[in-house]
Design an enzyme around this catalytic site. Sequence first.
Site, short mmCIF file in Angstrom:
data_model
loop_
_atom_site.label_atom_id
_atom_site.label_comp_id
_atom_site.label_asym_id
_atom_site.label_seq_id
_atom_site.Cartn_x
_atom_site.Cartn_y
_atom_site.Cartn_z
N HIS A 30 119.64 87.23 2.94
CA HIS A 30 119.22 86.97 4.21
C HIS A 30 119.60 88.22 5.64
O HIS A 30 119.43 88.07 6.35
CB HIS A 30 120.25 85.80 4.53
CG HIS A 30 120.11 84.06 4.20
ND1 HIS A 30 118.73 84.03 4.60
CD2 HIS A 30 120.98 83.19 2.99
CE1 HIS A 30 118.92 82.46 3.21
NE2 HIS A 30 119.88 82.32 3.01
N HIS A 33 120.99 86.73 -2.93
CA HIS A 33 119.80 85.58 -2.04
C HIS A 33 121.26 85.97 -0.94
O HIS A 33 120.37 85.75 0.32
CB HIS A 33 120.51 84.48 -2.67
CG HIS A 33 120.18 82.84 -2.04
ND1 HIS A 33 118.91 82.05 -2.23
CD2 HIS A 33 120.76 82.75 -0.34
CE1 HIS A 33 119.46 81.77 -1.77
NE2 HIS A 33 119.85 81.59 -0.31
N GLU A 34 122.32 86.03 -0.66
CA GLU A 34 123.28 86.22 0.77
C GLU A 34 122.51 87.57 2.15
O GLU A 34 122.05 87.63 3.18
CB GLU A 34 124.53 85.67 0.77
CG GLU A 34 124.78 84.76 0.26
CD GLU A 34 124.63 83.35 1.25
OE1 GLU A 34 124.31 83.35 2.17
OE2 GLU A 34 124.14 82.43 0.78
ZN LIG Z 1 120.65 80.44 1.80
#
Ligand SMILES: [Zn+2]
Length: 388
Positions: free
Chosen positions: A72, A68-69
Amino acid sequence: MLRGTIPLGRYAGVPVGAHWSVLVILVLLTDVIATSVLPAAAPGHATAAYWGTAVAASVCFLASLLAHELGHAVTARHYGVGVKRITLWLLGGAAELEGSAPNPRADFVIAAIGPAISLVLGGLCWGTAFLAAGVLPELVATGIAWIGFTNVVLALFNLLPGTPLDGGRVLRAAVWKRTGDRARAALVAGRTGQVLGVLLMVLGVGEVLVLGQLSGLWLALIGWFLVSAAQAELTGDTTRSLLGDRTVRAVLDPAPVTAPGWLTVEAFLDTVAVPARARVFPVVSFDGAPLGVVALGELARLPARLRFETRVADVARPLDAAVTAGPDEWLADVLARTALRPGRDLLVVLDHGRLAGAVTADDLVRTVELAVLGKQAEAPAAEPRSQA
Ligand SMILES: [Zn+2]
């Protein structure tokens, strides 16, 4: 960076670290999975089998958090926003960006990609657990289903519309696009984040007091974190709204007095430093290429007898240990990532590897003070200065 963070290497070029508090999540998750999730969903297995599956499932969950990170981080890079690091900690993960998105669209995509990845991972896990129910061992299928469920919850929680949550950044991007005013958008998203945080704290405390469930403390802790993080972002955004779109170029001194790296320290002091009235100098090579930074305070630590034989370049702090920025970087971003020590640091402005100018700590502070007073600092005149 949080103190007590253990580096875990680089992924996609981004340094990743884990704060020791990640162990707390790992232990709590493993405990919940082994003692309640698995026994309830798949009764009748050995205790060791429950614990083994639980450890694997919580490690996989941390890996999906990292995915998830990384989403980003990689997307931010794609839009030209630097990424300092990713840290996994007690309340999840955080990708630290070095600047802000160039436009609402980029702001939206950078924020939305995280929950999108969590949703996709959640769907894949659920699908696998469902389709392979008869093929995989029961405990493995249950573990995979749990990872899927947790990823979906993670995505939905992160979509709550208040910064610092991803949903808050999506809201910010939307308001930014509608109004064309990034500062106002950040204010809206930050305020919603604070309201959301207070709400979670009230819910959490209510859960403890009314239902007698200690897990409410967890919710209260997340709420408290949201309130303080939203506050921190609002403060950063206040500087941003004060300084507006002002870039480094607007305040840089295009012709700072430079320290010739090839001179001895003694010659530099006599011919350049004494007449210059400056305390910190960019150091340049004979052909004008920037080499680093030197402060009078540092030269003072050099034994006097060595001044005649030591060259400025030998005592200068090299560029990668100095504070640098590009001329078109936003001042607010530079201020957010660096603290210049007066008399010791200098913002060296580099344009394609060439020295484009410098900004002193005093100049930076003065710019902010003038902005608070509602005035713009005038760009220093580009008058040529005498230089030995
Ligand atoms: Zn996030």
